[in-house]
Design a protein around this motif. Structure first.
Motif, PDB file in Angstrom:
ATOM      1  N   LEU A  58      -5.795  22.080  -4.149  1.00  0.00           N
ATOM      2  CA  LEU A  58      -5.124  21.996  -5.435  1.00  0.00           C
ATOM      3  C   LEU A  58      -4.567  20.727  -5.588  1.00  0.00           C
ATOM      4  N   ILE A  59      -4.579  19.800  -4.518  1.00  0.00           N
ATOM      5  CA  ILE A  59      -4.115  18.459  -4.466  1.00  0.00           C
ATOM      6  C   ILE A  59      -5.056  17.468  -3.733  1.00  0.00           C
ATOM      7  N   ASP A  60      -4.998  16.189  -3.987  1.00  0.00           N
ATOM      8  CA  ASP A  60      -5.940  15.322  -3.340  1.00  0.00           C
ATOM      9  C   ASP A  60      -4.907  14.004  -2.829  1.00  0.00           C
ATOM     10  N   LYS A  61      -5.167  13.436  -1.786  1.00  0.00           N
ATOM     11  CA  LYS A  61      -4.244  12.117  -1.355  1.00  0.00           C
ATOM     12  C   LYS A  61      -5.146  11.028  -1.800  1.00  0.00           C
TER      13      LYS A  61
ATOM     14  N   GLU B 280       0.943  -1.003   0.121  1.00  0.00           N
ATOM     15  CA  GLU B 280       0.072   0.153   0.012  1.00  0.00           C
ATOM     16  C   GLU B 280       0.798   1.415   0.076  1.00  0.00           C
ATOM     17  N   ARG B 281       0.645   2.197  -0.782  1.00  0.00           N
ATOM     18  CA  ARG B 281       1.284   3.595  -0.846  1.00  0.00           C
ATOM     19  C   ARG B 281       0.253   4.710  -0.741  1.00  0.00           C
ATOM     20  N   ILE B 282       0.824   5.557  -0.213  1.00  0.00           N
ATOM     21  CA  ILE B 282       0.041   7.036  -0.198  1.00  0.00           C
ATOM     22  C   ILE B 282       0.585   7.938  -1.231  1.00  0.00           C
ATOM     23  N   SER B 283      -0.126   8.287  -2.332  1.00  0.00           N
ATOM     24  CA  SER B 283       0.529   9.564  -3.161  1.00  0.00           C
ATOM     25  C   SER B 283      -0.564  10.645  -3.219  1.00  0.00           C
ATOM     26  N   TRP B 284       0.203  11.504  -3.731  1.00  0.00           N
ATOM     27  CA  TRP B 284      -0.881  12.847  -4.136  1.00  0.00           C
ATOM     28  C   TRP B 284      -0.910  12.933  -5.446  1.00  0.00           C
ATOM     29  N   THR B 285      -2.074  13.453  -5.913  1.00  0.00           N
ATOM     30  CA  THR B 285      -2.559  13.904  -7.134  1.00  0.00           C
ATOM     31  C   THR B 285      -3.061  15.354  -7.241  1.00  0.00           C
ATOM     32  N   LEU B 286      -2.921  15.858  -8.530  1.00  0.00           N
ATOM     33  CA  LEU B 286      -3.432  17.165  -8.686  1.00  0.00           C
ATOM     34  C   LEU B 286      -4.879  17.224  -8.963  1.00  0.00           C
ATOM     35  N   THR B 287      -5.696  18.034  -8.573  1.00  0.00           N
ATOM     36  CA  THR B 287      -7.013  18.426  -8.801  1.00  0.00           C
ATOM     37  C   THR B 287      -7.110  19.090 -10.149  1.00  0.00           C
ATOM     38  N   GLU B 288      -8.188  19.275 -10.489  1.00  0.00           N
ATOM     39  CA  GLU B 288      -8.434  19.928 -11.992  1.00  0.00           C
ATOM     40  C   GLU B 288      -7.981  21.234 -11.723  1.00  0.00           C
ATOM     41  N   GLU B 289      -8.015  22.081 -10.713  1.00  0.00           N
ATOM     42  CA  GLU B 289      -7.515  23.414 -10.404  1.00  0.00           C
ATOM     43  C   GLU B 289      -6.301  23.308 -10.196  1.00  0.00           C
ATOM     44  N   GLY B 290      -5.673  22.322  -9.596  1.00  0.00           N
ATOM     45  CA  GLY B 290      -4.169  22.106  -9.327  1.00  0.00           C
ATOM     46  C   GLY B 290      -3.553  21.960 -10.704  1.00  0.00           C
ATOM     47  N   LYS B 291      -4.020  21.149 -11.702  1.00  0.00           N
ATOM     48  CA  LYS B 291      -3.418  20.927 -12.999  1.00  0.00           C
ATOM     49  C   LYS B 291      -3.192  22.415 -13.818  1.00  0.00           C
TER      50      LYS B 291
END
Length: 513
Positions: A163-166, A58-69
């Motif tokens: 701007l980001i989501d876990k 299991e890994r926790i990473s961060w991705t950009l939201t649409e606004e973050g992109k």
């Protein structure tokens, strides 16, 4: 997307070459990363056959939201605000900034103030520095590339700015099992007759039972909303000591439905426009002959009742016509005759309370508030020397149990009750009195031929069931409650019924004509 069989082959051939798969995120199929959820199904199937074993990573990473992109591409809100303000003392009017950036102007302006990039001069914004570094854009680009940042405080701030989501991802470490093979054997799930006859079951490989797996929840029965409300009314009657009448026969003779109720044979209700007549069989003579003679005389000249009757020639062929009952009072007349027979048998009269809630049929045009069939709620009390005051008093108690505490009565006409009263209750929402039912005392012309003692009086009342149900469950069209247009799912989804004070006040105005 690869099938389960293709993923199984991929896993087995990879293990055959390297003995282990350190991390399934590195697996590819047709040069595309393998979908980990689909892979899990293939791994579970292979593990059940003991061909492989695996453990989740299991890994926790961060991705950009649409606004973050958008920020990663075009720059942060604060950097764009700074870029919109020209160098020099003149600056940019605040109103113009809001026109240019809309909703993001306020956030960008606040951040630029906090970073000491700009300041306010009158109604304008001016620069405090000649150039800036857009750290927010740089941080988002790093997250986009690596999925994380070392600075946890910055991650929390970017998350707060939406701007980001876990994102949680799961991949798998895979190793060979005790029965590893490149070929996936097909497992039998049941022993068949052919297996037993041929002896094949001795060499067959059977799929193991998973006793931990959750079974499919069994589908239970569900009551129709009408039946839920009906049960609530039944509980009120039982609480008050009533006996339920047998109303399970929808077809009735005109004798019990009309004649026994002292309803003349030329009455409009007997017309085909108001009543459904049966064709096969079309008639029935299942009524006592001696009772028929008494009712015949009562219709023609009043018989022994002291009435003058209707002064017409009563015809048995009219009484024999079979119909779909137009009211459950047809059963009430039969039950009162049965009560008189019991009185003769035991030599004394015993008071009785009867009720029924069942379907009746009228030849009416169907619309949003009317059906050709509906349910009638009826109550009957037989006792010596009852008066109109007893009826009014009982109605007050009965409807209070339904939550209606403001009751009024209005004289009306019914063929088989005299006196007769319409029942009204005050509607808090409409701020007016609205009819909720009908009631009265059965006439001597009806009771004496049935064989009841002269001093026995019978009070009765009735109302409908459909409209209270429509109010209780928020149904505006009666055809959505009963008939071929009903959504079957609502029978399962609607909650149980409880008549309370609030519902009682809404019930008014709901009697069937």
């Amino acid at each position: 997307m690869a099938t389960t069989e293709e993923l199984q082959t991929l896993v087995l051939t990879t293990l055959d070459k390297s003995n282990t798969i350190e991390d399934s995120k590195d697996l590819t199929y047709n040069d595309a990363p393998v979908d980990q959820l689909a892979l899990l199904g293939a791994l579970n199937s292979l593990k059940s056959k003991e061909m492989i074993d695996f453990t989740p990573i299991e890994r926790i990473s961060w991705t950009l939201t649409e606004e973050g992109k958008q920020v990663a591409k075009d720059g942060s809100h604060e950097a764009r605000v700074f870029g919109a303000i020209p160098a020099g003392d003149e600056g940019l009017p605040i109103a113009e900034l809001q026109t240019k950036f809309g909703a993001s102007a306020k956030a960008g302006q606040g951040k630029a103030f906090k970073n000491k990039w700009i300041s306010k001069k009158g109604n304008n914004l001016v620069r405090l520095v000649d150039s800036i570094v857009d750290e927010t854009q740089k941080e988002l680009k790093e997250i986009e590339a690596t999925g994380t940042l070392e600075n946890q405080k910055t991650l929390a701030e970017l998350k707060k700015r939406t701007l980001i989501d876990k994102q949680k991802t799961t991949t798998y470490s895979v190793s060979k099992g005790p029965d590893f093979s490149l070929q996936v054997k097909k497992e039998a799930t049941d022993i068949t007759t052919d297996m037993l006859l041929s002896g094949e079951w001795k060499n067959a490989t059977f799929k193991k039972y998973n006793f931990e797996a959750a079974g499919v929840p069994p589908q239970g029965g569900h009551l129709h909303p009408l039946m839920k409300v009906r049960q609530e009314f039944r509980e009120i009657f039982f609480e008050m000591g009533f006996q339920e009448m047998p109303t399970n026969c929808f077809a009735e003779s005109s004798f019990w439905n009309f004649d026994a109720l002292f309803q003349p044979q030329q009455h409009p209700a007997r017309d085909a426009h108001d009543t459904f007549f049966l064709k096969d069989p079309a008639t029935s003579d299942r009524y006592p002959r001696d009772l028929m003679e008494k009712i015949k005389k009562t219709h023609e000249n009043g018989g022994d009742t002291g009435s003058i009757g209707y002064n017409y020639v009563w015809k048995e062929e009219e009484a024999q016509k079979l119909i779909l009952r137009t009211h459950t009072t047809a059963v009430s007349s039969y039950m009162l005759h049965k009560l008189s027979e019991e009185t003769k048998k035991i030599g004394e009269f015993r008071p009785a309370k009867y009720f029924s809630i069942d379907r009746v049929f009228r030849n009416e045009s169907v619309d949003a508030t009317h059906l050709a069939e509906f349910h009638q709620i009826e109550g009957v009390i037989a006792d010596k020397n009852l008066t109109l005051g007893d009826l009014i008093g009982f109605m007050d108690v009965f409807f209070k149990k339904m939550g209606m505490d403001k009751i009024r009565f209005k004289p009306t006409y019914n063929p088989y009750t005299e006196p007769s009263m319409e029942i009204f209750s005050y509607h808090e929402g409409l701020k007016s009195w609205v009819e909720i039912g009908n009631s009265g005392m059965f006439r001597p012309e009806m009771l004496l031929p049935l064989g009841l003692p002269p001093d026995v009086r019978v009070i009765a009342w009735g109302l409908g069931l459909e409209r209270p149900t429509m109010v209780k469950y928020g149904i505006s069209n009666i055809r959505d409650l009963l008939g071929h247009k009903v959504n079957i799912a609502m029978i399962k989804d609607y909650p149980i019924c409880r008549l309370d004070k609030k519902m009682g006040k809404e019930l008014v105005g709901l009697s069937e004509d």
